[in-house]
Design a protein around this motif. Sequence first.
Motif, PDB file in Angstrom:
ATOM      1  N   GLU A  38       0.768  -1.346  -0.162  1.00 31.03           N
ATOM      2  CA  GLU A  38      -0.132   0.057   0.135  1.00 31.03           C
ATOM      3  C   GLU A  38       0.932   1.186   0.059  1.00 31.03           C
ATOM      4  O   GLU A  38       0.599   2.235  -0.658  1.00 31.03           O
ATOM      5  CB  GLU A  38      -0.899  -0.001   1.367  1.00 31.03           C
ATOM      6  N   ARG A  39       2.071   1.191   0.728  1.00 33.99           N
ATOM      7  CA  ARG A  39       2.787   2.478   0.780  1.00 33.99           C
ATOM      8  C   ARG A  39       3.528   2.573  -0.490  1.00 33.99           C
ATOM      9  O   ARG A  39       3.635   3.829  -1.033  1.00 33.99           O
ATOM     10  CB  ARG A  39       4.021   2.128   1.843  1.00 33.99           C
ATOM     11  N   LEU A  90       0.795   4.409  -2.818  1.00 33.35           N
ATOM     12  CA  LEU A  90       0.385   5.694  -2.590  1.00 33.35           C
ATOM     13  C   LEU A  90       1.616   6.651  -3.271  1.00 33.35           C
ATOM     14  O   LEU A  90       1.478   7.963  -3.439  1.00 33.35           O
ATOM     15  CB  LEU A  90       0.486   6.101  -1.058  1.00 33.35           C
TER      16      LEU A  90
END
Length: 348
Positions: free
Chosen positions: A229-230, A233
């Motif tokens: 998820e990082r 982003l």
Amino acid sequence: MKILVIGPSWIGDMMMSQSLYRTLKSRNPHTVIDVIAPSWCHPLLLRMPEVNESLLLPLEHGVMKLSARWRLGQILRSKHYDRAFVLPGSFKSALIPFFAKIPRRIGWRGEMRYGLLNDMRVLNATAFPLMVQRYIALCYHKSRMNSSRDLPQPLCMPTLNVEDYEKQITLDAFKIHSQRPIIGFCPGAEYSSFKKWPHYHYAQLAESLIRKGYQILLFGSTKDRITGERIFLHLSQEIKQYYYNLSGNTDLTQAVVLLSCCHTVISNDSGLMHIAAALDRPLIALYGPSNPKFTPPLSKKSRIISLESSCFPRKKGRIHEEYHPSLIRITPERVMMEFKLLHHTLGV
């Protein structure tokens, strides 16, 4: 000849152990090989044609449970094994074949296993620098194996096969239909966060690869979901559709099939790295404090990047940092350069 193997508990080690099974079969095609291992290793064992049966080790990693090991040994006595190979180095791993009264019990000395092993080898780590060499050396009488130079060449390397129909079914199941070539990212590491290449480096590399016409599949366990998820982003909005964070959403069987679909795999030193190598996928392996001279990817289609030096000892990291300094120093630009060189060499 009927053989029981006490298999490793880790995915990467289990993949490398296939070299032992392949060597045993090459010496005697009629050898029957059963492997006892934790449940998470069984999807790999089921893809190894050398393995007759994968037996469940119903014990948590690291626990003794002497009575449970004794009962399992009693059950295995009825299978009448001729030999046992004990691949882990622990004392407790040698108990089951001892309790099963298997006549010949072979392994490296490890945790002082006198009596439990009756064909015990004393390891000269310099003579056998690679783990895979240590596994294969157990196939031969110890009087013949003084160093890796005594091993037959070429060595039998791990090999996994995936059928085309499996690929299509699995791609459809995850709705991966783009005609773009797939790049696999494996950003996790089971043992330590200090074996992980920084998520922001993965994100920059993903941005470059997607803009060059690729799509990214990110593999890992539930623990790697946040890393995925990082990375997401950090990506530009217009290219996020070509990034799939599959960590925690695949079982090992599905991960193996999807890795086989990859144009290239970029991975930390991990079990998935060894699977990609066994699948014969072009591979870039990123090493930090772990040692690529002990457990490298066993593939001619791999390139290793390791910037470890005396400034950053292998077994120590700076605990106030999220990532090991030696991995921070591996830039996305360096990985992209190796990516281009690898495919130039392979002609793809």
